[in-house]
Write an enzyme that holds these catalytic residues in place. Structure first.
Site, PDB file in Angstrom:
ATOM      1  N   LYS B  76       6.654 -10.109 -27.007  1.00  0.00           N
ATOM      2  CA  LYS B  76       5.619 -10.621 -26.097  1.00  0.00           C
ATOM      3  C   LYS B  76       5.879 -12.110 -25.865  1.00  0.00           C
ATOM      4  O   LYS B  76       6.213 -12.851 -26.808  1.00  0.00           O
ATOM      5  CB  LYS B  76       4.245 -10.401 -26.721  1.00  0.00           C
ATOM      6  N   SER B 151      -3.828  -7.511 -23.778  1.00  0.00           N
ATOM      7  CA  SER B 151      -2.909  -8.376 -23.076  1.00  0.00           C
ATOM      8  C   SER B 151      -1.432  -8.090 -23.360  1.00  0.00           C
ATOM      9  O   SER B 151      -0.573  -8.654 -22.681  1.00  0.00           O
ATOM     10  CB  SER B 151      -3.202  -9.841 -23.414  1.00  0.00           C
ATOM     11  N   SER B 175      -5.815  -6.615 -28.043  1.00  0.00           N
ATOM     12  CA  SER B 175      -4.639  -6.711 -27.183  1.00  0.00           C
ATOM     13  C   SER B 175      -3.374  -6.017 -27.619  1.00  0.00           C
ATOM     14  O   SER B 175      -2.407  -6.019 -26.867  1.00  0.00           O
ATOM     15  CB  SER B 175      -4.316  -8.199 -26.933  1.00  0.00           C
TER      16      SER B 175
END
Lengths: 385, 485, 107
Positions: B76, B151, B175
């Site tokens: 990420k 996210s 997330s």
């Protein structure tokens, strides 16, 4: 930290300035305007340096007091507990002064202005004086003080407005989630306490509470580390239980006769020919009546000259105080007999004559008579019994 | 090759069935082909990845191979990686090449893993759909008109589309778990403090945790073994004895007590979701588990509490982005304050701005007590509810998300609607508890449903073991999105 | 004129502690280095870095507390260098834009 206080001395007057709080912060970097045309250089070397912000209560009432406080605080943290290098030129110690005025006798605080970044004691004092005059001038003209931040201009000896201070900048405080609350355990505090030399400030407090010294005496003893240490070593060499008042006596002797002789000879107390322990012993001999105060002076001289031990000096020179009442009575009788005129003078009201008779007894006994007993015996005899 | 689990890839590499270079190249090619469709990756650097793969192969040849050596991992874009553009999904960091590695990245590198690329995400991790990214929305491999969740949507979609065997993400309010659920894969948020946050760009410091995403519980365990561990550079990182998170994978679940909070099954969750989760719970009963009804009475306040505390911390964490030392700086401005204003106004997206404003507000003088302090109090109550529940059961189960994947753009107009996606996931963050999501079925439209497990502190190994047993008895986790071979 | 008025003064003093490293990072605090050579990742507030409290600084602060006879307890609060919600005042010399202050409250 909350609370605590610092004692200052202005023209002989002692005053306690209370502290509101102290907390740790990080310092900001520096902005540099010179050597950059039209630009400002930012140097972040200083960013993150630990800063201890110490906030006092508005207890000071004159620029002199403020400067005295700043000096005492500076000495405390630089020389005494040694947590700061105190280099004001380099910015290690900076003061902001919050100044307001109010009619004498009033209880409410006036509007204050903050003078920032004063980095010398002299500037601090002058800036506050100017600011006080400025504010008084405004109020006397019927105006109002605008709460603002000001800077001191040393060249012009005046303070100038920096920007209008808005209602307490809304600094948002909340517990920092990246840092765990640092536990300052009692154990850690004890470790810190025992690893640091006791501060002069703490000694001052202790001398008052533990030894019953007056604040004045305590302040004098703690004005320099060597005085305090000499005093303490002396006191620790005696038995306070046996001689409850001896701490005060040792203090006075240290500050009086020892300091003056040391100064005469340009010596530090730690370097005089008399050790704290020997000094203590001498004062004990006075306290226990072995010698009188005046004889003690003689002994001190001998000690200073190299004959270390008070007891051997006393023995060698036969300086023991005469306290035997029988003996003293005989001496008194002798003086009375040989000084008829003085006796008559005293009996007819002349007090001075009495002192002269006492003096005679002292002379006769080469200063070894116990003066209090002599006084008592003479009084008794001369009043007709 | 791309459908193999991390576990089996590791075994293959060990057995020299193929090299890491071959493996990495395989994924690089797939990404070239398919990433435009899903927009999972923000930054790729095949040359660099392959160099790492070469080094990994050498490591193996030298006999120093570890389970993760040579395994490509999608990261990420919130994890700082030295020499890699690290954007956090934001314009304000669109030019930020990180000079250092996050602790987690250091550990992965030391284990010989390969950085496959930096995945797309909601800007500054603020979102539940991966739509707020400056780099465009991520598309759900199960249906490209739908969101993958957020996210960590890029990481989840990459794993679902078989563009990476596994990935790492972060979870502040759900997330990792929610995108795992919406994308039909597995994701774990560890106990707060188990994974170091150093180098993980901060959103809400007391809630953020890094964690693994993958296609099986076993893969998550292998990744967590490398990610977890004490780091003195993170004061909230816990110093504990090393754990092998695979140790309970084979443990039977017979007799396990599963808590089913009534709040997780009340109205609010889509019926398909509830049905799939209840079926999954039925599976557990078949395996010999007991279920017990429990209550988390303060759970209904999780979302408001979260949306007071997280923005508050974010407003402070994001204060550093001002265009001075790094990051986006407005091209034109009148003076310094103007530069700050414009850089931030232009550099941050609307959701980030929204949260900074909320955070600033709840911390301001006069509102601090009513909002921030109050939220902290309720947070403690929520944690206490869990403590009570764990006296009566070993693990809590329920849906991860109230709905399956929704349409891109559907909830962007109503932030509060979007926030309500987090209703089941935020409680674990607020309490600091570990949370896991695994696939457990589909809705009527063929979209994945996620089963959430919440365990007691440091219960990761236990939860992964339970999940593994479920994955031995079912095959939800092996399903592939239509169109993916 | 002076007798009619009383001057009231309070002083705020900032003293840099002589610790070897910074309050929240390991960078050196030595004076006189070339600009920006003693500011590490934490000091310049790069994305993702975290502060770590300097125990030596806390110990020195405790020493001060002992010396002035104050009460000692440590709580670390973060303070944002912003003003009201409507305005943003950032300071370029303050990279993190937040100042972590430890306010010691009575334990």
């Amino acid at each position: 930290m909350k609370g605590g206080s610092i004692t200052i001395d202005v023209d002989g007057r002692k005053k306690t300035v209370r502290l509101t709080r102290a907390h740790l912060e990080e310092d900001a970097g520096k902005s540099l305007h010179e050597s950059f045309r039209d630009l400002t250089g930012i140097d972040l070397n200083r960013a993150g340096t630990p800063l201890l912000e110490i906030v006092s209560e508005p207890d000071m009432r004159s620029a002199q007091e403020a400067a005295a406080y700043a000096r005492v605080l500076h000495k405390l943290i630089v020389e005494d507990i040694q947590i700061c290098d105190g280099n004001m030129q380099e910015g290690s110690f900076r003061c902001d002064a919050n100044v307001s005025v109010r009619p004498a006798g009033s209880d409410t605080l006036g509007t204050r202005c903050e003078i920032k970044n004063l980095n010398s004691f002299r500037f601090l004092e002058r800036a506050i004086e100017f600011e006080a005059r400025r504010q008084i001038g405004i109020l006397e003209d019927g105006g109002k003080i605008v709460q603002e931040t000001r800077l001191y201009d040393a060249e012009r000896d005046e303070t100038r407005s920096m920007r209008t201070k808005e209602e307490a900048h809304d600094y948002r405080y909340f517990p920092d989630p990246d840092l765990l609350p640092l536990e300052v355990s009692d154990k850690w505090i004890e470790e810190i306490r025992s690893s640091m030399p006791e501060s002069l400030e703490a000694k001052r407090r202790r001398y008052v509470s533990e030894y019953g010294l007056s604040l004045d005496t305590a302040l004098q003893l703690t004005s320099a580390r060597d005085k305090a240490e000499f005093f303490e070593k002396s006191v620790r060499a005696t038995d306070i239980k046996l001689f409850p008042k001896i701490a005060e006596d040792i203090a006075n002797s240290t500050l009086g006769v020892l300091m003056s002789r040391a100064n005469d000879e340009g010596l530090e107390l730690s370097r005089i020919p008399i050790t704290p322990q020997q000094h203590a012993k001498l004062r004990e001999r006075v306290a226990d009546g072995t010698v009188s105060t005046s004889i003690a002076k003689e002994i001190l001289d001998a000690m200073w000259a190299g004959e270390r031990d008070p007891d051997s000096i006393i023995a060698k020179r036969g300086l023991k105080q005469i306290s035997d009442s029988g003996e003293l009575e005989r001496f008194c009788d002798q003086v009375i007999a040989g000084n008829a005129q003085q006796v008559a003078d005293y009996r007819s009201g002349k007090e001075k004559a009495f002192n002269s008779l006492v003096g005679q007894v002292m002379k006769l006994t080469q200063g070894k008579a116990n003066p209090q007993q002599v006084t008592e015996i003479l009084k008794r005899k001369l009043s007709g019994r | 090759m791309h459908n193999a689990t991390l576990k089996s890839l590791s075994a293959s590499l060990s057995a020299r069935a193929f090299s890491s270079v071959e493996l990495t190249r395989h994924f690089v090619n797939r990404i070239n082909q398919l990433n435009p469709k899903y927009n999972c990756f923000i930054t790729l650097d095949p040359e660099r990845s392959l160099k790492q793969a070469e080094a990994a192969d050498r490591m193996r040849s030298a006999g120093r191979g570890q389970p993760l050596t040579g395994i490509p991992i999608a990261q990420k874009d919130i994890f700082c990686a030295q020499g890699w553009l690290t954007t956090c999904g934001s314009k304000i960091l669109s030019n930020f090449t990180s000079p250092y590695d996050a602790h987690v990245v250091e550990r992965l590198n030391a284990a010989g893993a390969v950085t496959l690329g930096k995945t797309n995400m909601d800007e500054f991790a603020m979102g539940s759909s991966s739509e707020t990214s400056y780099y465009g929305p991520v598309r759900n491999p199960w249906d490209v008109d739908k969101v993958p969740g957020g996210s960590s949507g890029g990481s989840a979609a990459a794993v679902a589309a078989r563009l990476a065997p596994s990935a790492i993400g972060t979870d502040t309010g759900g997330s990792i778990r929610q995108p795992a659920a919406l994308s039909g894969i597995c994701g774990l948020k560890p106990t707060y403090g188990v994974v170091s946050r150093y180098g993980m760009i901060a959103f809400a410091s007391s809630l953020d945790q890094g964690g693994p995403l993958g296609r099986s519980a076993e893969d998550l365990a292998l990744l967590l073994n490398v990610m977890a561990g004490f780091d003195p550079r993170d004061s909230t990182s816990l110093e504990r004895e090393w754990e092998d998170y695979t140790r309970e994978l084979g443990k039977a679940v017979k007799g396990l007590k599963i808590g089913l909070p009534e709040e997780f099954f009340a109205k609010g969750a889509a019926p398909d979701v509830v049905r799939a989760v209840e079926t999954a719970v039925g599976e557990f009963r078949k395996l010999g588990c007991e279920t017990v009804e429990v209550g988390l009475p303060n759970m209904k306040l999780s979302v408001p509490v979260y949306y007071v505390l997280a923005p508050a911390e974010a407003s402070s964490n994001l204060a550093r982005y001002d265009g001075v030392r790094y990051g986006y700086r407005a091209p034109e401005y009148a003076d310094l304050p103007d530069m700050y204003k414009k850089s931030r106004a232009q550099g941050f997206g609307p959701e980030v701005k929204r949260r900074i404003l909320i955070g600033t507000y709840v911390l301001s003088h006069g509102y601090y007590d009513a909002y921030y302090i109050q939220a902290q109090r309720v947070r403690r109550l929520i944690a206490r509810d869990f403590a009570e529940v764990f006296k009566r059961c070993d693990v809590i189960m329920g849906p991860t998300s109230p709905t399956t994947a929704f349409r891109i753009g559907e909830k962007m107009g109503d932030p509060v609607q979007m926030y309500l996606n987090d209703i089941y996931t935020t409680p674990a963050n607020l309490a600091g508890l570990p949370g896991l999501s695994i696939p457990c079925g589909f809705d009527g439209k063929g979209l994945p449903v996620g089963l959430q497990m919440i365990g007691n502190y440091f219960g990761e190994a236990k939860m992964l073991g339970i999940a593994h047993q479920f994955q031995q008895a079912t095959d939800w986790h092996q399903r592939m999105p239509p169109g993916i071979q | 004129m002076r007798d009619k008025w009383e001057i009231v003064i309070g002083l705020e003093t900032h003293a840099q502690l002589n610790t070897r490293s910074k309050m929240f990072s390991g960078a050196s605090t030595a004076f006189g280095a070339a600009p920006n050579t003693q500011a590490c990742a934490v000091d310049i507030a790069l994305p993702g870095v975290l502060p770590v409290a300097n125990r030596e600084a806390v110990a020195k602060a405790v020493r001060f507390g002992l010396a002035v006879n104050g009460s000692n307890a440590v709580n670390i609060n973060r303070r944002s260098a912003r003003s009201s919600p409507a305005k943003t005042i950032s300071i370029p010399t303050f990279p993190r834009a937040i100042r972590s202050a430890s306010t010691r409250r009575p334990s």
